[in-house]
Design an enzyme around this catalytic site. Structure first.
Site, PDB file in Angstrom:
ATOM      1  N   TRP A  88      74.941  91.940 -52.086  1.00 15.68           N
ATOM      2  CA  TRP A  88      76.218  91.881 -51.678  1.00 15.68           C
ATOM      3  C   TRP A  88      76.592  92.213 -50.355  1.00 15.68           C
ATOM      4  CZ3 TRP A  88      77.793  88.535 -54.755  1.00 15.68           C
ATOM      5  CH2 TRP A  88      77.617  88.342 -56.236  1.00 15.68           C
ATOM      6  N   ASP A 146      82.052  98.768 -49.676  1.00 13.16           N
ATOM      7  CA  ASP A 146      82.412  98.361 -50.913  1.00 13.16           C
ATOM      8  C   ASP A 146      82.116  99.141 -51.876  1.00 13.16           C
ATOM      9  OD1 ASP A 146      82.259  96.489 -53.145  1.00 13.16           O
ATOM     10  OD2 ASP A 146      80.999  94.959 -52.147  1.00 13.16           O
ATOM     11  N   LYS A 195      84.956  95.337 -62.697  1.00  9.27           N
ATOM     12  CA  LYS A 195      83.719  96.010 -63.120  1.00  9.27           C
ATOM     13  C   LYS A 195      84.148  97.309 -63.797  1.00  9.27           C
ATOM     14  CE  LYS A 195      80.699  94.406 -59.356  1.00  9.27           C
ATOM     15  NZ  LYS A 195      79.703  93.337 -60.144  1.00  9.27           N
TER      16      LYS A 195
END
Length: 360
Positions: free
Chosen positions: A102, A172, A196
């Protein structure tokens, strides 16, 4: 059918209490005669939901007054573009640390908009560690430094932030959001996809220091302009109302447990149980260096692909689901987010012990 133990990396398990409340309020939200999924986002009823969600987020994370809390759409991946469009407009430079897929994708996307440097990377060892950096590694005129705090696929996490000095740090935190206290004041922006640890897929929460707003490029799509979203209190268009409602319920659940300090204690207990087993197992072993292990995502392998596949299949039959590792690394991965109770990890370890006895 009994509920399974869901170790999915996302969308992931939600607190049963939250699901029960949402089910009870599905047809009639608190006497309104309608579901949250049906009501106007401009209504007084929903206005209270979103304001309560923001207030709880501020309380739990102790968000300073000079930060905006935004409820957005587009997934965390949309922020890969929005961040350089909004913030890489001084020198036109940004520094990224590549600790997984990511962070790499964010880096690649940012390259479309300016001079982007990969300061460090752990790709040489399949992202199994957090690379060390020094202050001298970062450019003096970089508009910001970007990290992915917790790496879902590879199971690593920052225990100490990189030494960026007074540079703007953007993180992030999708797969470790609200898992433990976090000093928001050390960041220019933190953001997270909610699927999540916080809510169903479809919601992104961004916490942004106010002085960074208002510098978006003229070509920035209106939906990616953080100033526009801030000015509209996250209501420029119809927001993901149901996700924000579930987010509020999750935040209430965390607060009732004792806040982020209590949540961290709970998460450390779960992680210790699993890591202690892995460290003493004759069959299984973890793939991350111990000092960088995540509390949220625990990848592990047997060293035999066929045996890994057998484990995943038999675990699923035993009610332990979504343990297959990401396609880029294989093996297994147990995501033990906030909502996974200790009993779920205990059930996993018990099954692993049995599997080891039968296959060693």
């Amino acid at each position: 059918m009994a509920r399974v133990w869901n170790f999915s990396a996302g969308p992931s398990t939600l607190p049963e209490q939250v699901l029960q409340t949402a089910a009870a309020e599905m047809m009639d939200y608190r006497g309104s005669g309608q579901s949250v999924m049906e009501m106007s986002h401009r209504s007084k009823t929903f206005d209270k939901i979103i304001k309560d969600a923001e207030a709880l987020m501020r309380e739990l994370y102790r968000v300073p007054d000079n930060y905006k809390v935004l409820f957005l759409q587009g997934g965390a991946s949309a922020q890969f573009s929005a961040i350089p469009l909004n913030f890489m407009n001084g020198s036109g430079k940004a520094d990224y640390i590549i600790t997984g897929q990511w962070a790499k994708k964010a880096y690649q996307e940012a390259q479309k908009y300016g001079d982007v440097q990969a300061v460090a990377s752990s790709a040489d060892k399949t992202f199994s560690y957090i690379p060390k950096t020094a202050a001298a590694d970062f450019r003096d005129d970089a508009d910001y430094v970007y990290i992915c705090m917790n790496n879902t696929i590879y199971g690593t996490v920052y225990k100490e932030l990189p030494p960026v000095g007074d540079k703007v740090l953007i993180a992030d935190v999708s797969s470790c959001a609200l898992s433990q206290p976090l000093d928001i004041s050390k960041f220019g922006m933190v953001y997270f996809g909610a699927q999540k640890n916080v809510a169903p897929a479809g919601l992104v929460v961004a916490i942004i220091r106010e002085d960074l707003l208002g510098n978006a490029r003229p070509t920035t799509p209106v939906m990616m302009n953080y100033q526009v979203q801030a000015d509209a209190d996250s209501l420029y268009n119809t927001p993901p109302c149901w996700c924000i409602y579930i987010c509020k319920l999750v935040l209430e659940w965390i607060k009732a447990l004792g806040g982020l300090e209590a949540m961290e204690k709970r998460n450390r207990e779960k992680a210790k149980l699993l890591y202690d087993f892995l460290d003493n197992s004759k069959l299984f072993h973890g793939t991350v260096v111990p000092e960088d292990r995540s509390l949220m995502n625990v990848p592990f392998v047997t060293g035999d692909k066929e045996l890994d596949a057998k484990f995943v299949k038999e675990a699923e039959a035993a009610g332990l689901v979504n343990l297959k590792g990401h396609s880029t690394v294989g093996g297994m991965r147990a995501s033990i987010y906030n909502a996974m109770p200790l009993e779920g990890v205990q059930a996993l370890v018990t099954f692993m012990q049995k599997f080891e006895e039968e296959n060693c």
